[in-house]
Scaffold this motif. Structure first.
Motif, PDB file in Angstrom:
ATOM      1  N   SER A  18       8.630  -5.756 -13.927  1.00  0.00           N
ATOM      2  CA  SER A  18       9.422  -6.748 -14.434  1.00  0.00           C
ATOM      3  C   SER A  18       9.609  -8.169 -13.763  1.00  0.00           C
ATOM      4  O   SER A  18       9.444  -9.094 -14.096  1.00  0.00           O
ATOM      5  N   THR A  19       9.597  -8.096 -12.077  1.00  0.00           N
ATOM      6  CA  THR A  19       9.650  -9.401 -11.546  1.00  0.00           C
ATOM      7  C   THR A  19       8.224 -10.018 -11.584  1.00  0.00           C
ATOM      8  O   THR A  19       8.274 -11.224 -11.759  1.00  0.00           O
ATOM      9  N   ALA A  20       7.383  -9.219 -11.764  1.00  0.00           N
ATOM     10  CA  ALA A  20       5.786 -10.071 -11.969  1.00  0.00           C
ATOM     11  C   ALA A  20       5.701 -10.621 -13.166  1.00  0.00           C
ATOM     12  O   ALA A  20       5.247 -11.746 -13.339  1.00  0.00           O
ATOM     13  N   GLU A  21       6.301 -10.059 -14.161  1.00  0.00           N
ATOM     14  CA  GLU A  21       6.353 -10.637 -15.606  1.00  0.00           C
ATOM     15  C   GLU A  21       7.227 -12.013 -15.501  1.00  0.00           C
ATOM     16  O   GLU A  21       6.736 -12.885 -16.343  1.00  0.00           O
ATOM     17  N   ILE A  22       8.232 -11.891 -14.839  1.00  0.00           N
ATOM     18  CA  ILE A  22       9.192 -13.267 -14.799  1.00  0.00           C
ATOM     19  C   ILE A  22       8.287 -14.323 -14.113  1.00  0.00           C
ATOM     20  O   ILE A  22       8.387 -15.425 -14.611  1.00  0.00           O
ATOM     21  N   VAL A  23       7.724 -14.084 -13.112  1.00  0.00           N
ATOM     22  CA  VAL A  23       6.870 -14.949 -12.349  1.00  0.00           C
ATOM     23  C   VAL A  23       5.525 -15.263 -13.416  1.00  0.00           C
ATOM     24  O   VAL A  23       5.271 -16.500 -13.218  1.00  0.00           O
ATOM     25  N   ARG A  24       5.165 -14.410 -13.945  1.00  0.00           N
ATOM     26  CA  ARG A  24       3.943 -14.686 -14.695  1.00  0.00           C
ATOM     27  C   ARG A  24       4.214 -15.537 -15.732  1.00  0.00           C
ATOM     28  O   ARG A  24       3.264 -16.605 -16.159  1.00  0.00           O
ATOM     29  N   ARG A  25       5.284 -15.363 -16.517  1.00  0.00           N
ATOM     30  CA  ARG A  25       5.663 -16.255 -17.675  1.00  0.00           C
ATOM     31  C   ARG A  25       6.570 -17.614 -17.120  1.00  0.00           C
ATOM     32  O   ARG A  25       6.211 -18.348 -18.022  1.00  0.00           O
ATOM     33  N   SER A  26       6.846 -17.777 -16.151  1.00  0.00           N
ATOM     34  CA  SER A  26       7.840 -18.879 -15.605  1.00  0.00           C
ATOM     35  C   SER A  26       6.817 -20.089 -15.217  1.00  0.00           C
ATOM     36  O   SER A  26       5.589 -19.832 -15.107  1.00  0.00           O
ATOM     37  N   GLY A  27       7.362 -21.276 -15.322  1.00  0.00           N
ATOM     38  CA  GLY A  27       6.366 -22.411 -14.864  1.00  0.00           C
ATOM     39  C   GLY A  27       6.698 -22.471 -13.594  1.00  0.00           C
ATOM     40  O   GLY A  27       7.374 -21.822 -12.841  1.00  0.00           O
ATOM     41  N   ALA A  28       6.337 -23.426 -12.963  1.00  0.00           N
ATOM     42  CA  ALA A  28       6.227 -23.716 -11.475  1.00  0.00           C
ATOM     43  C   ALA A  28       7.609 -24.104 -10.830  1.00  0.00           C
ATOM     44  O   ALA A  28       8.333 -24.645 -11.856  1.00  0.00           O
ATOM     45  N   VAL A  29       7.809 -23.681  -9.874  1.00  0.00           N
ATOM     46  CA  VAL A  29       9.182 -23.720  -9.263  1.00  0.00           C
ATOM     47  C   VAL A  29       9.245 -25.422  -9.078  1.00  0.00           C
ATOM     48  O   VAL A  29       8.273 -25.954  -8.705  1.00  0.00           O
ATOM     49  N   PRO A  30      10.482 -26.173  -9.533  1.00  0.00           N
ATOM     50  CA  PRO A  30      10.340 -27.657  -9.099  1.00  0.00           C
ATOM     51  C   PRO A  30      10.040 -27.806  -7.772  1.00  0.00           C
ATOM     52  O   PRO A  30      10.570 -27.287  -6.773  1.00  0.00           O
ATOM     53  N   GLY A  31       9.196 -28.721  -7.620  1.00  0.00           N
ATOM     54  CA  GLY A  31       8.502 -29.291  -6.201  1.00  0.00           C
ATOM     55  C   GLY A  31       7.435 -28.447  -5.783  1.00  0.00           C
ATOM     56  O   GLY A  31       6.971 -28.937  -4.962  1.00  0.00           O
ATOM     57  N   ALA A  32       6.894 -27.484  -6.629  1.00  0.00           N
ATOM     58  CA  ALA A  32       5.883 -26.657  -6.200  1.00  0.00           C
ATOM     59  C   ALA A  32       4.436 -27.354  -6.603  1.00  0.00           C
ATOM     60  O   ALA A  32       4.442 -27.738  -8.044  1.00  0.00           O
ATOM     61  N   ASP A  33       3.737 -27.764  -5.607  1.00  0.00           N
ATOM     62  CA  ASP A  33       2.303 -28.620  -5.917  1.00  0.00           C
ATOM     63  C   ASP A  33       1.150 -27.789  -6.153  1.00  0.00           C
ATOM     64  O   ASP A  33       0.413 -28.082  -6.842  1.00  0.00           O
ATOM     65  N   TYR A  34       1.192 -26.269  -5.869  1.00  0.00           N
ATOM     66  CA  TYR A  34       0.080 -25.613  -6.001  1.00  0.00           C
ATOM     67  C   TYR A  34       0.551 -24.513  -6.670  1.00  0.00           C
ATOM     68  O   TYR A  34       1.727 -24.076  -6.985  1.00  0.00           O
ATOM     69  N   LEU A  35      -0.458 -23.971  -7.522  1.00  0.00           N
ATOM     70  CA  LEU A  35      -0.473 -22.796  -8.483  1.00  0.00           C
ATOM     71  C   LEU A  35      -0.443 -21.501  -7.493  1.00  0.00           C
ATOM     72  O   LEU A  35       0.391 -20.652  -7.527  1.00  0.00           O
ATOM     73  N   LEU A  36      -1.222 -21.262  -6.383  1.00  0.00           N
ATOM     74  CA  LEU A  36      -1.125 -20.344  -5.436  1.00  0.00           C
ATOM     75  C   LEU A  36      -1.065 -21.022  -4.068  1.00  0.00           C
ATOM     76  O   LEU A  36      -1.889 -21.922  -3.809  1.00  0.00           O
ATOM     77  N   GLU A  37      -0.157 -20.290  -3.164  1.00  0.00           N
ATOM     78  CA  GLU A  37      -0.459 -20.507  -1.646  1.00  0.00           C
ATOM     79  C   GLU A  37      -0.352 -19.358  -0.877  1.00  0.00           C
ATOM     80  O   GLU A  37       0.342 -18.425  -1.137  1.00  0.00           O
TER      81      GLU A  37
END
Length: 514
Positions: free
Chosen positions: A7-26
């Motif tokens: 469920s946590t994975a799906e939340i992150v999967r479907r969400s947009g980037a957190v405000p201020g996040a410049d990168y898709l993956l870090e």
């Protein structure tokens, strides 16, 4: 760092980037050790949305290890991960897929006795009300996916009947089918011709336009500058540097990768060409190729070029007795030879490095020593049923040093080595036999730029020692740079033999397309 749940994975999967996040993956501070080897040491990496980020480095530099950690295959000893600005932890490949991270592995992971469609949708098959697979719907989904990617394959074909190149396209389609935000491609073009590489790049550009982030591992410099937006360089398990692809040159990358300059990628030397060692006349294999004729002389490097499906590898396998010829003659040193199995070919002085190291080369569950010595056991190193282990171990250690095989010792399982180091072990296996005819099918596939130059130098040295070399390669610069003559094939037939002085990419591609 919270443990992932679906469920946590799906939340992150479907969400947009957190405000201020410049990168898709870090990725920050990743460390990973295996017995006797520190594979990754405090490594960091960043991927932007809608960008292709290339990873460069010699075999054993840690690229594939890092990608397997990001894909959930390995668990890191230390380090942190953020996806769209949110901290995550990956504990399995299924976790990675739930997060929208898919990987196309360098060594293909398809099931040979299942169909294309079954491989793509495994664990995700459409079911009817009774729990049975709806094969018609699975076929429809596969055709729709192939139409999107412009892949002309039959979903009902079995994987075992496909060429290596077409299997690669199935792997790519499978990864795309997950609609992942992060797509990892580990040497995706190693089995593809230039035409198929162009097709893949078209797919990649489409994915970029959809906002996907693509991590692209390659040893081919021309690909880097054609498709990548950024490039990160690794050396000996450490992060060396990150650059915009437009800001660096080929020589810059090589210097960072190997810590030295590669001054001559194709160290071709003019060596005396001796008498004919191998003569082939009207060689044919029903349904694969027909009417192939050529002579191979002592000290000569004869390149064998052609598009995938031209029959190049089939010719090599027939010469070595893997698939005995249905017509034609093979003469070694002027004597006709009925090559009915590899043992006959080896007795006649032939050695054969196969195209697919995983399927037909390595014994993945055995150690390096066993993989190197297996061909020697029929070559005079076993007496009255006893193996002369001390002599064999000395030879193996010499080849380990000669080819710079990166491993703590010869007892390491070969499956733990990088793809390039596995290839070096297979080359060492055949060099220890001191063959007079060496057949090399894609000898530098999956090998980094530094090791590639070393293998090219080794091939040149062997030719200088009088070994007759037949070299198959999908890379035209390699064929043109290394060969004395080039035999070209198209759809199972010879279309010409070109001398080195007359050879260029246009001439070879013209013959390969006839």
């Amino acid at each position: 760092m919270a443990t992932i749940t679906p469920s946590t994975a799906e939340i992150v999967r479907r969400s947009g980037a957190v405000p201020g996040a410049d990168y898709l993956l870090e990725v920050e501070g990743v460390r990973k050790a295996f017995p006797g080897v520190l594979a990754l040491d405090d490594v960091s990496f960043r991927l932007k949305r809608g960008h292709v980020h290339a990873l460069m480095g010699e075999n054993g530099a840690g690229k594939s290890t890092l990608m397997k950690i990001i894909a959930g295959v390995y668990t890191p000893d230390a380090g942190s991960f953020r996806l769209k600005g949110q901290e995550i932890r990956l504990t399995s490949p299924l976790d990675a897929l739930r997060y929208g991270i898919a990987m196309i592995h360098q060594e293909l992971n398809l099931m040979n006795f299942m169909t294309v469609a079954e491989n793509i949708w495994i664990r995700r098959e459409p079911l009817n009300a009774f729990g049975f697979v709806r094969h018609d719907e699975m076929r429809r989904r596969t055709l729709a996916l192939f139409e999107q990617l412009d892949i002309p394959l039959d979903p009902e074909s079995e994987i075992r009947d496909l060429s290596v190149a077409n299997r690669q396209m199935v792997e790519i389609a499978k990864a795309v089918s997950y609609d992942s935000d992060v797509l990892i491609m580990d040497e995706p073009t190693s089995a593809l011709t230039e035409r198929e590489v162009g097709h893949l790049f078209k797919i990649i550009r489409t994915l970029k336009s959809q906002g996907k982030g693509i991590i692209y591992i390659t040893h081919k410099m021309n690909e880097l500058f054609e498709i990548a937006d950024e490039v990160s360089v690794f050396r000996d398990g450490k992060f060396v540097g990150e650059h915009a692809a437009a800001d660096v040159t080929r020589d810059d990358i090589i210097r960072e990768m190997v810590g030295r300059e590669i001054t001559q990628m194709f160290p071709k030397e003019i060596v005396p060409i001796g008498e004919t060692v191998l003569s082939v006349r009207d060689l044919s294999l029903a349904g694969k190729f027909h009417g192939v004729s050529f002579d191979l002389r002592k000290g000569e490097i004869l390149g064998l070029a052609g598009l995938v499906g031209s029959g190049r590898s089939n010719v090599a396998e027939t010469l070595f007795g893997v698939t005995p010829a249905t017509a034609g003659t093979i003469l070694v040193d002027g004597r006709e030879l009925a090559v009915r199995n590899p043992g006959t070919a080896m007795t006649a002085g032939m050695a054969f490095l196969t195209e697919d190291r995983k399927e037909t080369g390595c014994f993945l569950l055995l150690d390096i020593m066993a993989n190197m010595q297996i061909a020697l056991l029929r070559g005079g190193y076993a007496t009255a049923g006893f193996v002369r282990e001390r002599e064999i171990q000395t030879l193996c250690l010499q080849q380990k040093a000669r080819l710079r095989i990166r491993t703590p010792d010869l007892e390491e399982p070969i499956i733990n080595l990088s793809g390039g180091n596995q290839q070096k072990v297979l080359i060492a296996r055949w060099l220890m036999l001191r063959p007079k005819i060496l057949i090399l099918d894609e000898p530098t596939r999956g090998i980094d730029v530094g090791a590639k130059a070393e293998i090219h130098k080794l091939i040149t040295e062997l030719a200088g020692q009088g070994v007759a070399v037949l070299m198959i390669s999908s890379e035209l610069p390699e064929v043109l740079g290394m060969s004395d003559r080039i035999l070209v094939m198209h759809e199972g037939r010879m279309t010409g033999i070109v001398d080195r002085k007359d050879a260029n990419q246009v001439a070879i591609m013209d013959l390969a397309s006839q």
